[in-house]
Write an enzyme that holds these catalytic residues in place. Sequence first.
Site, PDB file in Angstrom:
ATOM      1  N   ARG A  16      70.246  40.259  36.898  1.00  0.00           N
ATOM      2  CA  ARG A  16      69.002  40.507  37.652  1.00  0.00           C
ATOM      3  C   ARG A  16      67.836  40.734  36.679  1.00  0.00           C
ATOM      4  O   ARG A  16      68.033  40.844  35.482  1.00  0.00           O
ATOM      5  CB  ARG A  16      69.155  41.778  38.500  1.00  0.00           C
ATOM      6  CG  ARG A  16      70.196  41.663  39.563  1.00  0.00           C
ATOM      7  CD  ARG A  16      70.246  42.900  40.430  1.00  0.00           C
ATOM      8  NE  ARG A  16      71.035  43.981  39.860  1.00  0.00           N
ATOM      9  CZ  ARG A  16      70.614  45.238  39.687  1.00  0.00           C
ATOM     10  NH1 ARG A  16      69.380  45.561  40.039  1.00  0.00           N
ATOM     11  NH2 ARG A  16      71.393  46.158  39.171  1.00  0.00           N
ATOM     12  N   ASP A  64      81.761  46.864  31.758  1.00  0.00           N
ATOM     13  CA  ASP A  64      80.864  47.996  31.560  1.00  0.00           C
ATOM     14  C   ASP A  64      80.522  48.078  30.074  1.00  0.00           C
ATOM     15  O   ASP A  64      81.431  48.248  29.244  1.00  0.00           O
ATOM     16  CB  ASP A  64      81.591  49.264  32.031  1.00  0.00           C
ATOM     17  CG  ASP A  64      80.748  50.518  31.881  1.00  0.00           C
ATOM     18  OD1 ASP A  64      79.701  50.475  31.200  1.00  0.00           O
ATOM     19  OD2 ASP A  64      81.152  51.552  32.445  1.00  0.00           O
ATOM     20  N   VAL A  65      79.246  47.964  29.738  1.00  0.00           N
ATOM     21  CA  VAL A  65      78.873  47.947  28.308  1.00  0.00           C
ATOM     22  C   VAL A  65      79.272  49.227  27.575  1.00  0.00           C
ATOM     23  O   VAL A  65      79.384  49.225  26.352  1.00  0.00           O
ATOM     24  CB  VAL A  65      77.354  47.675  28.107  1.00  0.00           C
ATOM     25  CG1 VAL A  65      76.982  46.252  28.486  1.00  0.00           C
ATOM     26  CG2 VAL A  65      76.502  48.704  28.835  1.00  0.00           C
ATOM     27  N   ASN A  91      70.364  44.184  26.922  1.00  0.00           N
ATOM     28  CA  ASN A  91      69.375  44.422  27.973  1.00  0.00           C
ATOM     29  C   ASN A  91      69.892  45.349  29.075  1.00  0.00           C
ATOM     30  O   ASN A  91      69.094  45.981  29.765  1.00  0.00           O
ATOM     31  CB  ASN A  91      68.976  43.054  28.555  1.00  0.00           C
ATOM     32  CG  ASN A  91      68.240  43.183  29.860  1.00  0.00           C
ATOM     33  OD1 ASN A  91      67.053  43.499  29.888  1.00  0.00           O
ATOM     34  ND2 ASN A  91      68.946  42.971  30.971  1.00  0.00           N
ATOM     35  N   SER A 143      62.062  50.775  25.697  1.00  0.00           N
ATOM     36  CA  SER A 143      61.110  51.022  26.795  1.00  0.00           C
ATOM     37  C   SER A 143      59.916  51.796  26.268  1.00  0.00           C
ATOM     38  O   SER A 143      60.039  52.589  25.327  1.00  0.00           O
ATOM     39  CB  SER A 143      61.792  51.848  27.885  1.00  0.00           C
ATOM     40  OG  SER A 143      60.831  52.356  28.787  1.00  0.00           O
ATOM     41  N   TYR A 156      66.645  59.178  29.964  1.00  0.00           N
ATOM     42  CA  TYR A 156      66.239  57.776  29.759  1.00  0.00           C
ATOM     43  C   TYR A 156      65.401  57.646  28.482  1.00  0.00           C
ATOM     44  O   TYR A 156      65.638  56.752  27.656  1.00  0.00           O
ATOM     45  CB  TYR A 156      65.453  57.305  30.987  1.00  0.00           C
ATOM     46  CG  TYR A 156      65.068  55.842  30.965  1.00  0.00           C
ATOM     47  CD1 TYR A 156      66.010  54.844  31.200  1.00  0.00           C
ATOM     48  CD2 TYR A 156      63.748  55.452  30.707  1.00  0.00           C
ATOM     49  CE1 TYR A 156      65.659  53.501  31.183  1.00  0.00           C
ATOM     50  CE2 TYR A 156      63.384  54.114  30.690  1.00  0.00           C
ATOM     51  CZ  TYR A 156      64.349  53.138  30.927  1.00  0.00           C
ATOM     52  OH  TYR A 156      63.984  51.808  30.910  1.00  0.00           O
ATOM     53  N   ALA A 158      65.386  59.627  25.881  1.00  0.00           N
ATOM     54  CA  ALA A 158      66.242  59.861  24.709  1.00  0.00           C
ATOM     55  C   ALA A 158      67.061  58.613  24.399  1.00  0.00           C
ATOM     56  O   ALA A 158      67.197  58.218  23.233  1.00  0.00           O
ATOM     57  CB  ALA A 158      67.158  61.058  24.961  1.00  0.00           C
ATOM     58  N   LYS A 160      66.354  55.505  25.095  1.00  0.00           N
ATOM     59  CA  LYS A 160      65.518  54.386  24.632  1.00  0.00           C
ATOM     60  C   LYS A 160      64.926  54.673  23.244  1.00  0.00           C
ATOM     61  O   LYS A 160      64.743  53.757  22.443  1.00  0.00           O
ATOM     62  CB  LYS A 160      64.414  54.103  25.658  1.00  0.00           C
ATOM     63  CG  LYS A 160      64.955  53.566  27.001  1.00  0.00           C
ATOM     64  CD  LYS A 160      65.671  52.244  26.823  1.00  0.00           C
ATOM     65  CE  LYS A 160      66.122  51.628  28.125  1.00  0.00           C
ATOM     66  NZ  LYS A 160      66.775  50.322  27.939  1.00  0.00           N
ATOM     67  N   ILE A 189      57.474  47.066  34.563  1.00  0.00           N
ATOM     68  CA  ILE A 189      57.703  45.662  34.905  1.00  0.00           C
ATOM     69  C   ILE A 189      58.243  45.585  36.335  1.00  0.00           C
ATOM     70  O   ILE A 189      59.070  46.424  36.741  1.00  0.00           O
ATOM     71  CB  ILE A 189      58.752  45.047  33.927  1.00  0.00           C
ATOM     72  CG1 ILE A 189      58.380  45.337  32.456  1.00  0.00           C
ATOM     73  CG2 ILE A 189      58.920  43.548  34.176  1.00  0.00           C
ATOM     74  CD1 ILE A 189      57.062  44.771  31.962  1.00  0.00           C
TER      75      ILE A 189
HETATM   76  P1  NAP Z   1      67.576  45.972  36.695  1.00  0.00           P
HETATM   77  O1  NAP Z   1      66.841  44.942  37.472  1.00  0.00           O
HETATM   78  O2  NAP Z   1      67.911  47.283  37.314  1.00  0.00           O
HETATM   79  O3  NAP Z   1      68.941  45.300  36.119  1.00  0.00           O
HETATM   80  C1  NAP Z   1      69.816  46.073  35.362  1.00  0.00           C
HETATM   81  C2  NAP Z   1      70.883  45.156  34.792  1.00  0.00           C
HETATM   82  O4  NAP Z   1      71.786  45.938  33.973  1.00  0.00           O
HETATM   83  C3  NAP Z   1      71.752  44.514  35.858  1.00  0.00           C
HETATM   84  O5  NAP Z   1      72.100  43.218  35.411  1.00  0.00           O
HETATM   85  C4  NAP Z   1      72.986  45.416  35.897  1.00  0.00           C
HETATM   86  O6  NAP Z   1      74.146  44.748  36.402  1.00  0.00           O
HETATM   87  C5  NAP Z   1      73.122  45.740  34.428  1.00  0.00           C
HETATM   88  N1  NAP Z   1      73.897  46.962  34.158  1.00  0.00           N
HETATM   89  C6  NAP Z   1      73.611  48.227  34.534  1.00  0.00           C
HETATM   90  N2  NAP Z   1      74.568  49.067  34.080  1.00  0.00           N
HETATM   91  C7  NAP Z   1      75.465  48.311  33.394  1.00  0.00           C
HETATM   92  C8  NAP Z   1      76.669  48.587  32.695  1.00  0.00           C
HETATM   93  N3  NAP Z   1      77.159  49.834  32.604  1.00  0.00           N
HETATM   94  N4  NAP Z   1      77.340  47.549  32.129  1.00  0.00           N
HETATM   95  C9  NAP Z   1      76.864  46.287  32.214  1.00  0.00           C
HETATM   96  N5  NAP Z   1      75.727  45.959  32.854  1.00  0.00           N
HETATM   97  C10 NAP Z   1      75.037  46.966  33.441  1.00  0.00           C
HETATM   98  O7  NAP Z   1      66.804  46.332  35.337  1.00  0.00           O
HETATM   99  P2  NAP Z   1      65.539  45.652  34.638  1.00  0.00           P
HETATM  100  O8  NAP Z   1      64.324  46.279  35.192  1.00  0.00           O
HETATM  101  O9  NAP Z   1      65.693  44.189  34.601  1.00  0.00           O
HETATM  102  O10 NAP Z   1      65.704  46.267  33.165  1.00  0.00           O
HETATM  103  C11 NAP Z   1      66.410  45.596  32.138  1.00  0.00           C
HETATM  104  C12 NAP Z   1      66.279  46.429  30.861  1.00  0.00           C
HETATM  105  O11 NAP Z   1      64.895  46.604  30.551  1.00  0.00           O
HETATM  106  C13 NAP Z   1      66.871  47.831  30.960  1.00  0.00           C
HETATM  107  O12 NAP Z   1      67.475  48.198  29.746  1.00  0.00           O
HETATM  108  C14 NAP Z   1      65.664  48.704  31.223  1.00  0.00           C
HETATM  109  O13 NAP Z   1      65.860  50.040  30.804  1.00  0.00           O
HETATM  110  C15 NAP Z   1      64.619  47.991  30.404  1.00  0.00           C
HETATM  111  N6  NAP Z   1      63.244  48.280  30.840  1.00  0.00           N
HETATM  112  C16 NAP Z   1      62.843  47.973  32.108  1.00  0.00           C
HETATM  113  C17 NAP Z   1      61.533  48.278  32.492  1.00  0.00           C
HETATM  114  C18 NAP Z   1      61.020  47.983  33.877  1.00  0.00           C
HETATM  115  O14 NAP Z   1      59.894  48.414  34.164  1.00  0.00           O
HETATM  116  N7  NAP Z   1      61.749  47.278  34.739  1.00  0.00           N
HETATM  117  C19 NAP Z   1      60.670  48.879  31.587  1.00  0.00           C
HETATM  118  C20 NAP Z   1      61.115  49.171  30.293  1.00  0.00           C
HETATM  119  C21 NAP Z   1      62.414  48.860  29.931  1.00  0.00           C
HETATM  120  P3  NAP Z   1      74.425  44.646  38.008  1.00  0.00           P
HETATM  121  O15 NAP Z   1      73.457  43.615  38.538  1.00  0.00           O
HETATM  122  O16 NAP Z   1      75.844  44.191  38.089  1.00  0.00           O
HETATM  123  O17 NAP Z   1      74.186  45.999  38.576  1.00  0.00           O
END
Ligand code: NAP
Length: 248
Positions: A16, A64-65, A91, A143, A156, A158, A160, A189
Amino acid sequence: MSDFKDKVVFITGGSRGIGRACALQFAKRGATIVINYAGNEAAATETVKLVTDLGCKAKALRFDVSNTEEVNKAIDDTVKEFTRIDVLVNNAGVAVDGLIMRFADADYSKTLDTNLKGAFNLIRAVSRPMMKQRAGVIINMTSIVGEMGNAGQAAYAASKAGLIGLTKAMAKELAPRNIRVNAVSPGFIETDMTTHIPEEAKKMMLQVTPLARLGKADEVAAATVFLASNDASYITGEVLKVNGGMYM
Ligand code: NAP
């Protein structure tokens, strides 16, 4: 922008959001894509379909990572099947928010284990094949919250901030083997992770964001592809902000 034809790109959390956008942008440049996901099989299958529709090979691995054995097996299996891993994008991430006084141990562990130990596990596992190849690129998704902090996001932030330290240590350790390690640091985002943010809070964020809008997953993916490309061949240990100017 460099071509990724014949390159194998491994993206955790590729089902996703930002991970899927990365998968599609690497695929548009010809890469073979391996994504990981935690449990959302329908979303992972959709990413695989979107990549194969672009004419590239794709595979989804559920694990699970934070689980060392599962990570080691996934990387071994990938190298056996595709012979190499050229790019790793760490990611996968979760955001469990809450004020420190009421923050549960389990939520702290889940956040740190997924966001920080997960990346550590993946880097340890790919380091051997990448060292043998004498080439590789690793990108960690940190992040803005890891750089500037945020009330209600202690665990979160800590995790990042830890990723930034991990990025710099790995950049130094792996550089002699021609492996570059960088981080991308998104601001806010539009993905599933940010849908729950109340409108009022979003308004306040936009007031302190010079570009005055949330970012798009594709904009983060573009920075990730750049860092993975030969256009960034002299960049390592860097943290590339993709935040609309919210934190400089
Ligand atoms: P998201 O839409 O919530 O997607 C999270 C993804 O991580 C999903 O593919 C999920 O798999 C996977 N995941 C979660 N826990 C996992 C685990 N234990 N093992 C393997 N996979 C796991 O998140 P996103 O917004 O795209 O964010 C992606 C990255 O960018 C994250 O690290 C987040 O902290 C960082 N980030 C996001 C933002 C933002 O504003 N969105 C800002 C700064 C940083 P499932 O689909 O199977 O649940």
